[in-house]
Motif scaffolding. Structure first.
Motif, mmCIF file in Angstrom:
data_model
loop_
_atom_site.group_PDB
_atom_site.id
_atom_site.type_symbol
_atom_site.label_atom_id
_atom_site.label_comp_id
_atom_site.label_asym_id
_atom_site.label_seq_id
_atom_site.Cartn_x
_atom_site.Cartn_y
_atom_site.Cartn_z
ATOM 1 N N LYS A 1 18.638 72.723 35.142
ATOM 2 C CA LYS A 1 19.696 72.180 35.970
ATOM 3 C C LYS A 1 19.214 71.090 36.557
ATOM 4 N N THR A 2 19.883 69.780 36.239
ATOM 5 C CA THR A 2 19.341 68.394 36.937
ATOM 6 C C THR A 2 20.491 67.802 37.280
ATOM 7 N N PRO A 3 20.509 66.951 38.214
ATOM 8 C CA PRO A 3 21.752 66.146 38.579
ATOM 9 C C PRO A 3 22.570 65.716 37.459
ATOM 10 N N ALA A 4 21.944 65.427 36.340
ATOM 11 C CA ALA A 4 22.619 64.694 35.199
ATOM 12 C C ALA A 4 23.417 65.991 34.587
ATOM 13 N N THR A 5 22.822 67.102 34.380
ATOM 14 C CA THR A 5 23.519 68.112 33.521
ATOM 15 C C THR A 5 24.640 68.910 34.519
ATOM 16 N N ARG A 6 24.245 68.749 35.889
ATOM 17 C CA ARG A 6 25.450 69.488 36.592
ATOM 18 C C ARG A 6 26.746 68.524 36.655
ATOM 19 N N LEU A 7 26.350 67.028 36.770
ATOM 20 C CA LEU A 7 27.308 66.164 36.939
ATOM 21 C C LEU A 7 28.315 66.317 35.536
ATOM 22 N N ILE A 8 27.494 66.616 34.352
ATOM 23 C CA ILE A 8 28.128 66.653 33.067
ATOM 24 C C ILE A 8 28.879 67.921 32.862
ATOM 25 N N ARG A 9 28.321 69.208 33.351
ATOM 26 C CA ARG A 9 29.196 70.141 33.619
ATOM 27 C C ARG A 9 30.514 70.336 34.322
ATOM 28 N N LEU A 10 30.328 69.616 35.395
ATOM 29 C CA LEU A 10 31.487 69.428 36.371
ATOM 30 C C LEU A 10 32.497 68.597 35.669
ATOM 31 N N ALA A 11 32.172 67.598 34.944
ATOM 32 C CA ALA A 11 33.092 66.730 34.044
ATOM 33 C C ALA A 11 33.833 67.557 33.185
ATOM 34 N N ILE B 1 52.168 65.672 34.086
ATOM 35 C CA ILE B 1 51.760 64.396 33.200
ATOM 36 C C ILE B 1 50.655 63.902 34.117
ATOM 37 N N GLN B 2 51.067 63.481 35.514
ATOM 38 C CA GLN B 2 50.212 62.934 36.195
ATOM 39 C C GLN B 2 48.771 63.990 36.442
ATOM 40 N N TRP B 3 48.970 65.142 36.409
ATOM 41 C CA TRP B 3 47.896 65.854 36.387
ATOM 42 C C TRP B 3 46.813 65.899 35.412
ATOM 43 N N PHE B 4 47.368 65.709 34.212
ATOM 44 C CA PHE B 4 46.585 65.534 32.971
ATOM 45 C C PHE B 4 45.875 64.258 33.159
ATOM 46 N N LEU B 5 46.319 63.330 33.574
ATOM 47 C CA LEU B 5 45.921 61.877 33.428
ATOM 48 C C LEU B 5 44.947 61.792 34.601
ATOM 49 N N HIS B 6 45.276 62.368 35.727
ATOM 50 C CA HIS B 6 44.474 62.373 36.904
ATOM 51 C C HIS B 6 42.704 62.786 36.696
ATOM 52 N N PHE B 7 42.940 64.214 36.083
ATOM 53 C CA PHE B 7 41.711 64.883 36.155
ATOM 54 C C PHE B 7 41.083 64.269 34.785
ATOM 55 N N GLN B 8 41.643 63.822 33.756
ATOM 56 C CA GLN B 8 41.012 63.263 32.726
ATOM 57 C C GLN B 8 40.163 61.971 33.206
ATOM 58 N N LEU B 9 41.022 60.956 33.995
ATOM 59 C CA LEU B 9 40.317 59.771 34.315
ATOM 60 C C LEU B 9 39.060 59.920 35.573
ATOM 61 N N ASN B 10 39.626 60.626 36.614
ATOM 62 C CA ASN B 10 38.791 60.832 37.700
ATOM 63 C C ASN B 10 37.809 61.938 37.707
ATOM 64 N N GLY B 11 38.249 62.719 36.931
ATOM 65 C CA GLY B 11 37.197 63.950 36.741
ATOM 66 C C GLY B 11 36.181 63.637 35.347
ATOM 67 N N TRP B 12 37.063 63.790 34.281
ATOM 68 C CA TRP B 12 36.202 64.045 33.039
ATOM 69 C C TRP B 12 35.362 62.980 32.702
ATOM 70 N N PHE B 13 36.111 61.391 32.541
ATOM 71 C CA PHE B 13 35.503 60.165 32.392
ATOM 72 C C PHE B 13 34.776 59.795 33.323
ATOM 73 N N VAL B 14 35.136 59.623 34.681
ATOM 74 C CA VAL B 14 34.149 59.171 35.666
ATOM 75 C C VAL B 14 32.986 59.888 35.724
ATOM 76 N N LEU B 15 33.020 61.058 35.778
ATOM 77 C CA LEU B 15 31.764 62.006 36.255
ATOM 78 C C LEU B 15 30.959 62.163 34.733
ATOM 79 N N GLY B 16 31.685 62.410 33.806
ATOM 80 C CA GLY B 16 30.963 62.277 32.474
ATOM 81 C C GLY B 16 30.071 60.922 32.159
ATOM 82 N N VAL B 17 30.589 59.838 32.539
ATOM 83 C CA VAL B 17 29.865 58.666 32.371
ATOM 84 C C VAL B 17 28.663 58.499 33.199
ATOM 85 N N LEU B 18 28.914 58.917 34.588
ATOM 86 C CA LEU B 18 27.896 59.191 35.568
ATOM 87 C C LEU B 18 26.655 59.959 35.099
ATOM 88 N N GLY B 19 27.034 61.116 34.569
ATOM 89 C CA GLY B 19 26.196 62.072 34.015
ATOM 90 C C GLY B 19 25.426 61.456 32.875
#
Length: 600
Positions: free
Chosen positions: A146-156, A188-206
């Motif tokens: 478990k590293t910051p990267a893998t934890r961020l990817i897991r969260l994403a 609809i906004q739920w899907f877009l919000h967690f896709q953009l702000n959760g999945w995409f942003v945190l995944g890229v940072l990870g």
């Protein structure tokens, strides 16, 4: 704090390299199709396009951009970045093929029917396959350090799964409450919000942190910081809630959430900016990473402004701001960030032709973002439209397909430069695969073109029939004059040219971003024939009393159900509304050959 660690071992084998290159080519292929469809959408504002249904093109574009490019490329980066065993990588091939099948199904169904049985079936298949990816990747993360990267990817990944809950809710909500209910829009906004702000942003940072960790750097990121970041992503959904329920408490929660998010982002971005000085990235990889981080900073600042309720309302009322924000995340943070990592890892070539492609991509992104946010601000300040705004936006958007053409050429040239492939049989196979891929994409585009040119009338009927099936649980008698101040409007036999000219100036300033003067739907319905369908009182009440009309008038609610975009209140005066009505009468006389039929 960042310290040096022993460099993690890497691996190399031909089948995985081939799989990875095919994955990247498909992602870029869907990216190309998405930007071509986006260019078609831009052209609706510039010239009159027959047969094409704007809404169906919009749905196809958004699904290919989010799922075909963003989701697929980010997922590929995580799979090939995390999975170190050859046999484990092969386990993802069937999930990958199923995902490609689902995306091709969406590509060939959405232009024809919009949201229908076939397109929804393929979308559902994509969601189920994403669960398969999530399960396997979370299992891999559990088995490694478990590293910051893998934890961020897991969260994403968890936020990616959470985002799909909104999609599963759409059916029950539309069936029980109708597509006009606030919960329908919020899902609809739920899907877009967690896709953009959760999945995409945190995944890229990870992925960015994972690259540097493999280069021997250790980043300190504590558990409480991870929790704060998670809470900020969840609470910023309150912005969507304020759209449906504009209560002070929701604005206050959203304000607190964006402040927490600024703090959480600052912890991560500070470490990444320090890593930029390590000389591990050079050339376009470094430039793209800087642009990705700049996009994330801009996103955080823009969201930070939402602590002010008046700005929060404007952020989702002005369409240019909404599109600009979506592109800031998808084109800026996700595209530039993942591509920077892919170039740094050697997955994408940095040939001269690829550099030209990236220059054009960056230019298109910067220019279109500047135009979108500038025009949105001018609308906010009630200063009208930039001269030839739609034309310049269309012209800048032409840079995207052009840039991807050069990047495709770079991807092809890269297939023979990978030193891990030495077997002549494998080399021959790799010559064949890109050719097959190219022919498949050309075939796909050809079929798409045939579908687009043949589905103009049918899609509208399909959409209307769907709306008729779902919408009315109860019949409400609509007042043909609408709801508002206008009970009686006197119109003359002829056209008042002076009044019509003043109305045209207001239409050009406030209406043409969403409406065309013909009978084609853009964001909202076309103006042609409106005075033959609606009484003058209804038209003027819709212009001046839009919020009440959309909430209470059955005819206005049906339009909202068809367009799925709420018309903003432009604060148009009663006199200006009369000028707009006069211009619409003149437009119907010229375009439809008849006007004022609704009064006869």
């Amino acid at each position: 704090m960042i310290t040096q660690n022993p460099i993690l071992s890497t691996f190399s084998f031909s089948s995985v390299v081939q799989f990875r290159q095919n994955w990247i080519r498909w992602a870029f292929g869907f990216f190309f199709l998405a930007v071509c469809l986006g260019l078609v959408m831009r052209s609706f504002h510039v010239v009159e396009i027959p047969y094409f249904e704007y809404r169906n093109i919009l749905h196809t574009h958004s699904h290919l951009a989010l799922l075909g490019w963003g989701h697929l490329m980010l997922l590929g980066g995580i799979v090939f970045g995390l999975v170190k065993e050859k046999d484990q990588v092969k386990d993802y091939k069937w999930l990958f093929l199923g995902t490609i099948l689902s995306l091709l199904g969406m590509l060939f169904s959405f232009p024809f029917q919009g949201y229908g049985v076939i397109s929804i079936s393929f979308s559902t298949l994509h969601v189920l396959l994403s669960y398969g990816f999530a399960y396997k990747l979370l299992k891999v993360i559990r088995s490694i350090e478990k590293t910051p990267a893998t934890r961020l990817i897991r969260l994403a990944i968890w936020f990616m799964v959470i985002s799909t809950f909104g999609l599963w809710s759409l059916g029950p909500i539309s069936a029980t409450l109708g597509r006009m209910h606030e919960l329908y829009f919020m899902t609809i906004q739920w899907f877009l919000h967690f896709q953009l702000n959760g999945w995409f942003v945190l995944g890229v940072l990870g992925l960015i942190l994972l690259f540097f960790e493999e280069k021997g750097f250790k980043i300190t990121w504590t558990a409480y910081q991870e929790w704060i970041l998670s809470i900020s992503v969840i609470l910023t959904f309150m912005l969507a809630v304020t759209w449906a329920e504009p209560r002070p408490i929701f604005f206050q929660i959203n304000g607190l959430a964006v402040i927490i998010q600024l703090i959480a982002y600052s912890w991560i971005l500070k470490s990444v900016f320090i890593l930029l000085n390590s000389n591990q990235l050079k050339g376009f990889a470094q430039l793209l990473l800087i642009l990705a981080l700049a996009s994330l900073v801009a996103k955080a600042i823009l969201q930070g402004l939402l602590v002010f309720p008046s700005i929060a309302v404007i952020s989702y009322s002005i369409r240019m701001y909404v599109i600009g924000f979506l592109h800031l995340v998808l084109l800026g943070a996700m595209t530039m960030g993942v591509s920077a990592v892919a170039i740094a890892r050697g997955w994408i070539s940095e040939q001269p032709i690829s550099r030209l492609g990236w220059i054009l991509m960056i230019s298109g992104f910067v220019i279109t973002e500047f135009l979108l946010f500038l025009q949105g601000t001018l609308i906010w300040l009630k200063m009208g439209f930039l001269p030839e705004y739609n034309f310049w936006l269309f012209l800048a958007s032409c840079l995207f397909p052009l840039s991807l053409a050069f990047l495709f050429a770079g991807l092809r040239s890269n297939e023979f430069s990978n030193q891990s492939i030495s077997n002549s049989k494998t080399r021959l196979q790799k010559r064949i695969n890109p050719e097959t891929m190219r022919k498949t994409m050309i075939w796909s585009m050809g079929v798409l073109g045939i579908l687009l040119t043949s589905c103009g009338g049918g899609s509208g009927e399909s959409s209307n029939s769907t709306a008729t099936e779902i919408a009315p649980k109860e019949e409400v008698k609509a007042d043909p004059k609408g709801i508002g101040e206008f009970k009686t409007v006197e119109i003359g036999e002829g056209i008042d040219e002076t009044l019509a000219a003043s109305g045209k100036a207001i239409v050009d300033m406030k209406c043409t971003a969403c409406h065309q003067l013909n009978d084609k739907r853009l964001v909202g319905p076309g103006f042609q024939g409106v005075t033959n369908r609606r009484r003058p009182e209804w038209i003027m009440n819709m212009i001046t009393n839009v919020d009440v009309m959309l909430d209470q008038d059955p005819a206005a609610q049906k339009l909202l159900e068809e367009c799925l975009t709420r018309m903003p209140n432009q604060n148009i005066t009663l006199d200006d509304a009369r000028g707009i009505l006069e211009f619409m009468r003149k437009n119907d006389e010229e375009k439809a050959g008849q006007r004022d039929a609704a009064t006869k």
